[in-house]
Scaffold this active site. Structure first.
Site, PDB file in Angstrom:
ATOM      1  NE  ARG A 178      -4.257  -1.395   0.199  1.00 23.73           N
ATOM      2  CZ  ARG A 178      -4.381  -2.452  -0.605  1.00 23.73           C
ATOM      3  NH1 ARG A 178      -3.425  -2.756  -1.476  1.00 23.73           N
ATOM      4  NH2 ARG A 178      -5.462  -3.202  -0.568  1.00 23.73           N
ATOM      5  CD  GLU A 228      -2.886   2.668  -5.542  1.00 25.98           C
ATOM      6  OE1 GLU A 228      -3.882   1.978  -5.806  1.00 25.98           O
ATOM      7  OE2 GLU A 228      -1.853   2.189  -5.064  1.00 25.98           O
ATOM      8  CG  HIS A 284      -2.949  -1.295  -7.018  1.00 27.83           C
ATOM      9  ND1 HIS A 284      -3.385  -0.666  -5.894  1.00 27.83           N
ATOM     10  CD2 HIS A 284      -2.854  -2.605  -6.671  1.00 27.83           C
ATOM     11  CE1 HIS A 284      -3.545  -1.547  -4.916  1.00 27.83           C
ATOM     12  NE2 HIS A 284      -3.225  -2.736  -5.372  1.00 27.83           N
TER      13      HIS A 284
HETATM   14  C1  GLV Z   1      -4.849  -5.467  -3.761  1.00 26.27           C
HETATM   15  O1  GLV Z   1      -4.231  -4.483  -3.587  1.00 26.27           O
HETATM   16  C2  GLV Z   1      -5.388  -6.275  -2.711  1.00 26.27           C
HETATM   17  O2  GLV Z   1      -5.380  -5.858  -1.556  1.00 26.27           O
HETATM   18  O3  GLV Z   1      -5.836  -7.385  -3.010  1.00 26.27           O
END
Ligand code: GLV
Length: 328
Positions: free
Chosen positions: A237, A266, A284
């Site tokens: 994150r 994001e 991401h």
């Molecule tokens: C993606 O970022 C997730 O948490 O699965």
């Protein structure tokens, strides 16, 4: 029909899978989101969610005040393994179950992490841009850093961290880790702080959960310890890293480079970060393949169905795991 709220748009697989059996309220489509919430709040029994930005531009937070608006709320089903946008402790304290989608995305996310690591250290994206720009005709691409003889430090050795470690072993990297405490049965060297881990490794890879408790675990001090030959990789994150400190370290070459799949806000990525040639930036992509996103959708739907039929959801988050019954 059981009524569900979906605040941000999830995949068609989730929407189609749920809307045949439940009444699904799509907040992002509502011309007046507040009016819709007001109208449905007394009837909503489950929220189906994921990290995202609301139609009004605000970051989606399923926090205590939000959940408290729904007196009949019993379930928050999160698409994704990370559920830092959900206050799971508040939910657990109020008898609300939170589920996520672990395991089905572990290997995919580890692939993404390792690809990002290779691309960052060996600069393959820059090399490809170089070729396409016709620069190879003038001179070979400059030599890069290597993975040979390197030490990888994993911050957060959970399921995904361990899957990354397995890949790193195959590449001959020496592995160390940092977490809340040393793990039984794990042979990798343990360091109690991110700074100590950064000092001891060449590549620091962040795979810990997001949220208030891990906010800015990687700060200027940790980056300084990583040093001018060190690389930072983040697939967890954006909140785990002090992004301003990272930009400063990339600019001054206090670290050699960074590979980032996640960002503080994001999908916005700071212009100052975009300007850093020594950063490889992905939008991401951790679990972003057709097969894995479908498996995540299916697991989310199985969780909702199990709860709706009075059964036990498959994957409660740790805050909401039932205590075992006392032995008779
Ligand atoms: C993606 O970022 C997730 O948490 O699965």
């Amino acid at each position: 029909m059981i009524e569900l709220l979906m605040p941000v748009r999830l995949s068609d697989a989730v929407i189609d899978g749920l809307s045949s059996r439940y009444r699904l309220h799509r907040l992002w489509e509502a011309p007046d989101a507040e009016a819709l919430l007001e109208e449905i709040a007394p009837r909503v029994r489950a929220i189906v969610t994921s990290a995202g930005i609301l139609a009004n531009g605000a970051v989606l937070r399923i926090d205590g005040p939000f959940m408290a608006r729904f007196p009949k709320l019993e379930l928050v089903a999160n698409l994704g393994v990370g559920y830092d946008t959900v206050d799971a402790a508040w939910a657990a304290a109020h008898g609300i179950i939170v589920t996520n989608t672990p395991d089905v995305l572990t290997e995919e996310t580890a692939d993404t992490a390792f690809g990002l690591l290779l691309n960052t250290v060996r600069q393959f994206p820059a090399a490809e841009r170089y070729l396409r720009a016709g620069q190879w005709l003038q001179a070979p691409f400059p030599l890069t850093a290597t993975l040979r003889g390197r030490r990888l430090g994993i911050l957060g050795l959970g399921r995904i961290g361990k899957a990354i470690a397995r890949r790193a072993e195959a590449f001959g990297l020496t592995i160390a880790y940092c977490g809340r405490s040393p793990q039984a049965g794990v042979a990798y060297a343990y360091f109690a702080t991110p700074r100590a881990l950064a000092k001891a490794c060449d590549i620091l890879l962040v795979a810990a959960p997001g949220g208030d408790q891990t906010r800015h675990l990687v700060d200027a001090d940790v980056l300084e310890a990583l040093g001018p030959d060190g690389f930072l990789i983040n697939i967890a994150r954006g909140s785990l890293i002090d992004e301003a400190a990272l930009i400063a370290a990339l600019r001054s070459q206090a670290i050699a480079g960074a590979g980032l799949d996640v960002f503080a806000r994001e999908p916005e990525v700071p212009a100052d970060l975009l300007a850093c040639d020594n950063a490889v930036l992905l939008p991401h992509l951790g679990s972003a393949t057709h097969a894995t996103r479908l498996a995540m959708a299916e697991l989310l739907i199985e969780n909702v169905d199990a709860w709706a039929t009075g059964g036990e959801p498959l994957t409660r988050v740790s805050e909401c795991v039932l205590a075992p019954l006392p032995e008779q």
